[in-house]
Design an enzyme around this catalytic site. Structure first.
Site, PDB file in Angstrom:
ATOM      1  N   CYS A 432       0.792  -1.237   0.000  1.00 19.24           N
ATOM      2  CA  CYS A 432       0.000   0.000   0.000  1.00 19.24           C
ATOM      3  C   CYS A 432       0.826   1.290   0.000  1.00 19.24           C
ATOM      4  O   CYS A 432       0.506   2.211  -0.771  1.00 19.24           O
ATOM      5  CB  CYS A 432      -1.011  -0.008   1.133  1.00 19.24           C
ATOM      6  SG  CYS A 432      -0.661  -1.098   2.490  1.00 19.24           S
ATOM      7  N   ARG A 461       7.967 -10.742   5.530  1.00 17.55           N
ATOM      8  CA  ARG A 461       7.690 -10.363   6.918  1.00 17.55           C
ATOM      9  C   ARG A 461       8.535 -11.233   7.834  1.00 17.55           C
ATOM     10  O   ARG A 461       8.626 -12.448   7.653  1.00 17.55           O
ATOM     11  CB  ARG A 461       6.200 -10.516   7.239  1.00 17.55           C
ATOM     12  CG  ARG A 461       5.360  -9.523   6.453  1.00 17.55           C
ATOM     13  CD  ARG A 461       3.876  -9.684   6.670  1.00 17.55           C
ATOM     14  NE  ARG A 461       3.148  -8.791   5.777  1.00 17.55           N
ATOM     15  CZ  ARG A 461       1.838  -8.810   5.594  1.00 17.55           C
ATOM     16  NH1 ARG A 461       1.109  -9.697   6.249  1.00 17.55           N
ATOM     17  NH2 ARG A 461       1.253  -7.965   4.758  1.00 17.55           N
ATOM     18  N   GLN A 479       0.652 -11.694  -2.594  1.00 16.50           N
ATOM     19  CA  GLN A 479      -0.783 -11.520  -2.407  1.00 16.50           C
ATOM     20  C   GLN A 479      -1.431 -11.067  -3.707  1.00 16.50           C
ATOM     21  O   GLN A 479      -0.769 -10.472  -4.558  1.00 16.50           O
ATOM     22  CB  GLN A 479      -1.072 -10.456  -1.343  1.00 16.50           C
ATOM     23  CG  GLN A 479      -0.771 -10.873   0.079  1.00 16.50           C
ATOM     24  CD  GLN A 479      -1.154  -9.779   1.072  1.00 16.50           C
ATOM     25  OE1 GLN A 479      -1.026  -8.596   0.775  1.00 16.50           O
ATOM     26  NE2 GLN A 479      -1.626 -10.161   2.226  1.00 16.50           N
ATOM     27  N   ASP A 481      -2.920  -8.492  -4.200  1.00 14.13           N
ATOM     28  CA  ASP A 481      -3.058  -7.209  -3.507  1.00 14.13           C
ATOM     29  C   ASP A 481      -3.568  -6.145  -4.476  1.00 14.13           C
ATOM     30  O   ASP A 481      -3.032  -6.000  -5.577  1.00 14.13           O
ATOM     31  CB  ASP A 481      -1.676  -6.803  -2.973  1.00 14.13           C
ATOM     32  CG  ASP A 481      -1.772  -5.948  -1.737  1.00 14.13           C
ATOM     33  OD1 ASP A 481      -2.895  -5.673  -1.296  1.00 14.13           O
ATOM     34  OD2 ASP A 481      -0.712  -5.569  -1.212  1.00 14.13           O
ATOM     35  N   HIS A 483      -5.428  -1.973  -4.668  1.00 11.22           N
ATOM     36  CA  HIS A 483      -5.866  -0.753  -3.995  1.00 11.22           C
ATOM     37  C   HIS A 483      -6.671   0.093  -4.965  1.00 11.22           C
ATOM     38  O   HIS A 483      -6.326   0.189  -6.148  1.00 11.22           O
ATOM     39  CB  HIS A 483      -4.673   0.025  -3.447  1.00 11.22           C
ATOM     40  CG  HIS A 483      -3.934  -0.714  -2.380  1.00 11.22           C
ATOM     41  ND1 HIS A 483      -2.846  -1.515  -2.654  1.00 11.22           N
ATOM     42  CD2 HIS A 483      -4.162  -0.823  -1.046  1.00 11.22           C
ATOM     43  CE1 HIS A 483      -2.419  -2.069  -1.526  1.00 11.22           C
ATOM     44  NE2 HIS A 483      -3.203  -1.674  -0.546  1.00 11.22           N
ATOM     45  N   LYS A 562     -13.908  -1.754   8.054  1.00 11.55           N
ATOM     46  CA  LYS A 562     -13.584  -2.788   7.077  1.00 11.55           C
ATOM     47  C   LYS A 562     -14.670  -3.853   7.039  1.00 11.55           C
ATOM     48  O   LYS A 562     -15.471  -3.986   7.978  1.00 11.55           O
ATOM     49  CB  LYS A 562     -12.234  -3.435   7.398  1.00 11.55           C
ATOM     50  CG  LYS A 562     -12.172  -4.101   8.769  1.00 11.55           C
ATOM     51  CD  LYS A 562     -10.820  -4.742   9.036  1.00 11.55           C
ATOM     52  CE  LYS A 562     -10.768  -5.378  10.420  1.00 11.55           C
ATOM     53  NZ  LYS A 562      -9.548  -6.163  10.647  1.00 11.55           N
ATOM     54  N   HIS A 608      -8.354  -0.860   0.487  1.00 16.07           N
ATOM     55  CA  HIS A 608      -7.470  -2.028   0.444  1.00 16.07           C
ATOM     56  C   HIS A 608      -8.336  -3.246   0.128  1.00 16.07           C
ATOM     57  O   HIS A 608      -9.385  -3.444   0.741  1.00 16.07           O
ATOM     58  CB  HIS A 608      -6.781  -2.258   1.786  1.00 16.07           C
ATOM     59  CG  HIS A 608      -6.005  -1.090   2.290  1.00 16.07           C
ATOM     60  ND1 HIS A 608      -4.646  -0.978   2.127  1.00 16.07           N
ATOM     61  CD2 HIS A 608      -6.388   0.024   2.972  1.00 16.07           C
ATOM     62  CE1 HIS A 608      -4.228   0.154   2.690  1.00 16.07           C
ATOM     63  NE2 HIS A 608      -5.268   0.768   3.206  1.00 16.07           N
TER      64      HIS A 608
END
Length: 756
Positions: A432, A461, A479, A481, A483, A562, A608
């Protein structure tokens, strides 16, 4: 969202390491001792033997019990006085609207339940009085509403397992002493952490001998648990002030830290069952006898408060039920889950492996890489249809980026960082902040919004070594992922698109799912007015979606509300993979702007969105959901070509090569040392989607004799027909796999073989 895929855990497998010897001057524990006995035909070790109870018991038990008894006696006097002097008739309103007559300071929820039926009273776990969780044996104080909660209710199950954790805590103290820490309920069962290390208590100097619990400890713990349950020890609630708490838990350094540092500890509650007394808000079951089946199931190590710099604790897990039949069902489910374990199937099907030289980073073998790429290809196809633009962003950023986003202050210990030319850099753990830079690199017009970007970038991570677990907890992952940068008035339509997206994907996998709207937490950024508007927009989106949803109060991210999505696999196990989150803070922190049609520049809202979540974790879930029997489009062994005689090996290999060149996963078994029946049997055991047999007739006509998984004959087909059918199965992503045209209909697959 930033860390939702890998909720922080401190577990580390303890394995079967035997406890070390106890040093002189430390309490005498029930440590492992090898007893030699003569066996028929010879002698030798018969294995470890551990006594259930520590001898003598820990000194603090008697001291703690005395403090509790004195305070509880005073509390009982006060309640008796209220019952004698302040009791009056009250009305208890039940969920169906009926009114039960009761007396304040005398009648308990259990009394009300018994007035309805004895069976109902026994089935209840706790009550909710004016929507507040309440012990069944705690007296009612005024007119109220009353809801009786059973084990089948989520709150009832959580309470039952938390009460069972207290039984486990008591067993641990009787078995080894120690200093109990946390003992919560979890998704399936409960655990208790205890300190049994050799670091002396800061005041008393007590050491616990650095005892390590192991699988050898399960039997003695289970013996103690059985005894505690048979005693039907009542759960007693005591309101207690901070000064008395500090005396009661003087022996326990960890409880002292909690009492001294946590808010609301000036007066709180403790609960007692038997010799166990612990800090607890409650409520609890009536007595330990309400537990009809309970056992220890595993152990591990952990860190106090989840920090690797803190003391190492022993963690023991348990499971319990109010009915022995439920335990049998649970055991059966665990056996099935063990057979479906993705690590086992991954090894058997040669999908992936891990190596100690790169812990937490998976090596995907060709078959595993096929599944990985098939999932990403699926998402890419959806992106093209849904207006997302795939981008590629850097893996390494200067720490200044994370300082701007706010992650460095909170998560830098969970990131891999290093020095480059006197500057600190880090591998990205999420996309992000980088996407904010991407949005900001040039002026943006309102005509470009919504701006949807997707990124399969590699993320890292720094998970604790002991927390790593197969594909479900890794250090290196990717991911799906994405946005979305949009105007406030576009939130609802974008949310609708996200919900439709996830439903489409989860239906493809055969997953059912549940929706939760997580609202403003206590520590949140931004005004309540902004939060209220955002939550209302999400609520309208969920209503329009038409699926049931519930409020999850106070569980939103600090930067915005969320929608949490929990899927359930073929074994009804829950997993959270998808999330859709509003974020007002990153646009503010990065000073993102767009030019509206009129007026001054405006801040966009950031959404997200992840559906698969971690691709690694999704592969683990899918592996176990399908039990290794993959739908065709994901199957790394879509077909095998088996010649009925070595003279047809060349044709079999040609067929396999042609199909492989078109992207299908097809192998030819031309191993002449195997008999035909063995080749077919091995193909079935290896879960090939199709078995093609070829002999003289097939070679002459350019055909293959098709047999589907499960042994169903599909007839003879040309290679062109095979290509056409395989192409259809891949593009449609159907499951169960459709028959070849002209084949008799297949029976429905067994429930254990595929999706729910």
């Amino acid at each position: 969202f930033f860390f939702q895929e890998f909720e922080f855990s401190t577990m580390a497998d303890a394995g079967d390491k035997a406890p070390p010897p106890v040093a002189a001057g430390t309490p005498k524990h029930n440590t492992v001792k090898k007893e030699k006995k003569k066996k028929k035909g010879g002698g030798g070790d018969v294995g470890p033997k551990i006594k259930a109870r520590m001898e003598p018991p820990a000194d603090y038990l008697a001291v703690r019990n005395k403090i509790f008894d004195d305070l509880f006696a005073k509390q009982a006097e006060d309640l008796a006085a209220k019952a004698a002097n302040e009791s009056k008739p009250i009305k208890v309103t039940l969920p169906d609207g009926k009114i039960a007559e009761a007396e304040s300071w005398k009648t308990t929820p259990y009394d009300v339940a018994m007035g309805i039926s004895q069976g109902l009273a026994k089935a209840c776990i706790i009550a909710k009085v004016n929507d507040i969780p309440w012990d069944l044996t705690r007296v009612l104080e005024e007119d109220c509403t009353l809801q009786l909660v059973k084990f089948t209710d989520e709150e009832g199950k959580d309470t039952f397992w938390h009460s069972s954790a207290h039984i486990l805590g008591q067993a641990l103290e009787l078995h080894a002493g120690g200093e109990l820490c946390y003992g919560p309920e979890i998704e399936s069962g409960f655990y208790y952490d205890t300190y049994l290390g050799d670091d002396p208590h800061p005041k008393s100097g007590t050491k616990w001998g650095d005892v390590t619990l192991s699988s050898d400890s399960y039997k003695p713990l289970d013996e103690l648990i059985s005894s505690i349950i048979k005693q039907e020890q009542p759960y007693q609630r005591l309101k207690i002030k901070k000064a008395d708490l500090l005396k009661m838990f003087e022996y326990n350094r960890f409880k002292h830290r909690l009492i001294e540092t946590r808010e609301g500890m000036d007066e709180t509650t403790v609960y007692r069952c038997g010799d166990l007394i612990d800090l607890c808000r409650g409520p609890h079951i009536r007595h330990t006898g309400c537990v009809k089946a309970m056992k220890v199931i595993k152990n591990s190590s952990s860190y106090w408060e989840g920090k690797q710099t803190n003391e190492v604790l022993q963690r023991v897990y348990g499971i319990s039920f109010p009915d022995k039949k439920l335990m049998k069902e649970w055991d059966k489910l665990q056996a099935e889950a063990a057979e479906r374990d993705h690590r086992k199937i991954g090894r058997e099907q040669e999908l992936f492996f891990f190596h100690e030289l790169s812990p937490g980073s998976c090596f995907f073998l060709p078959r595993g890489a096929f599944i990985y790429n098939a999932l990403m290809d699926y998402m890419r196809e959806e992106y093209k249809q849904r207006g997302f633009h795939e981008v590629v962003t850097p893996n390494i950023y200067n720490s200044k980026l994370w300082e701007t986003s706010g992650h460095w202050q909170h998560y830098h210990e969970d990131m891999f960082s290093f020095k480059v030319e006197d500057e600190t850099f880090a591998l990205k753990p999420m996309n992000c902040p980088g996407h904010c830079l991407l949005f900001k690199h040039r002026p943006r017009s309102h005509k470009e919004l919504p701006y949807r970007v997707a990124d399969f970038g590699v993320l890292h991570r720094n998970e604790a070594l002991g927390a790593l677990s197969g594909l479900t907890r890794v250090r290196r992952f990717q991911q799906d992922d994405a946005h979305i940068f949009c105007m406030p008035e576009q939130i609802e339509s974008e949310m609708a698109g996200c919900l439709d997206f996830l439903q489409s994907v989860y239906e493809t996998f055969g997953f059912t799912f549940e929706l939760k709207l997580s609202t403003m937490p206590e520590k949140a950024l931004g005004s309540k007015e902004t939060w209220d508007k955002a939550e209302a927009a999400l609520a309208r989106s969920l209503d329009a979606f038409g699926k049931p949803w519930v409020i999850n109060p106070g569980d939103g991210a600090f930067y915005g509300p969320k929608i949490d999505i929990e899927i359930r696999d073929a074994l009804k196990r829950p997993f959270q993979c998808a999330t859709i989150q509003l974020d007002f803070q990153l646009p503010e922190r990065f000073e993102l702007e767009y030019i509206p049609g009129k007026g001054d520049v405006q801040r966009p809202v950031m959404i997200h969105r992840a559906i698969l979540g971690s691709v690694e974790r999704m592969i683990a879930i899918l592996t176990e959901n399908f039990a290794g029997r993959w739908p065709f489009w994901l199957n790394p062994r879509q077909a095998t070509v088996i010649p009925v005689h070595p003279e047809f090996n060349s044709y079999a290999q040609d067929v396999a090569d042609r199909l492989t060149s078109l992207g299908f996963m097809v192998e030819a078994n031309v191993n002449d040392s195997e008999q035909l029946k063995k080749k077919i049997r091995n193909a079935e055991l290896n879960h090939f989607g199709y078995i093609f047999s070829v002999g003289a007739k097939e070679v002459e006509a350019g055909l293959v004799d098709v047999r589907a998984a499960g042994g169903k004959q599909q007839g003879k087909h040309s290679i062109e027909d095979v290509i056409k059918h395989f192409t259809h199965l891949t593009s449609s992503r159907c499951h169960p796999t459709e028959d070849f045209p002209g084949a008799a209909p297949s029976p429905a697959p067994p429930a254990s073989a595929g999706a729910d």
